[in-house]
Design an enzyme around this catalytic site. Sequence first.
Site, PDB file in Angstrom:
ATOM      1  N   CYS A 108     -60.670 -37.792   9.902  1.00 49.85           N
ATOM      2  CA  CYS A 108     -59.209 -37.651   9.969  1.00 49.85           C
ATOM      3  C   CYS A 108     -58.539 -38.991   9.694  1.00 49.85           C
ATOM      4  CB  CYS A 108     -58.766 -37.164  11.353  1.00 49.85           C
ATOM      5  SG  CYS A 108     -59.376 -35.535  11.816  1.00 49.85           S
ATOM      6  N   CYS A 163     -61.184 -38.666  15.566  1.00 49.03           N
ATOM      7  CA  CYS A 163     -61.892 -38.099  14.409  1.00 49.03           C
ATOM      8  C   CYS A 163     -61.948 -39.111  13.255  1.00 49.03           C
ATOM      9  CB  CYS A 163     -61.173 -36.820  13.988  1.00 49.03           C
ATOM     10  SG  CYS A 163     -61.693 -36.140  12.399  1.00 49.03           S
TER      11      CYS A 163
END
Length: 143
Positions: free
Chosen positions: A71, A68
């Site tokens: 993230c 991600c």
Amino acid sequence: MQKINIVCPHCGGVNAIPVKESYTKAACGHCKGSLLDTKPLNVTQEKLDRLLLNDERLIIADFWAPWCGPCRSMAPAFEEAARLFPLKAQFIKINTEEEQNLGGRFGIRSIPTVIAFKNNRIVDQFSGALPASQIIAWVKKHL
């Protein structure tokens, strides 16, 4: 004097420490490691459950995954925020690829999602990457 239970980030031992405005030192009664370590902990379901049941601080959980992009871009901001709350909040990271059951348990639909827990209950959450200043303000709101 009022005390608060803290789970040691090194050995998982539970320590009852006096509540203070700030701390210059605090060592685990079990392993002697510093309780002032603010680096976010990578946790499994077992470690999360131990924290939620035994640690009386605010627990800030970042649900993320290695693939991600948002993230990964928020990770330094999350670590920066964690440094400001020694013994006030425990910052943790939960890899949703490795701990898929926790993602389901907490209804994680998008990542990054950050959840604040207090007394084994969810008190607030947000989804999406935020800068450190916004994470800090959000955490202060719940202390």
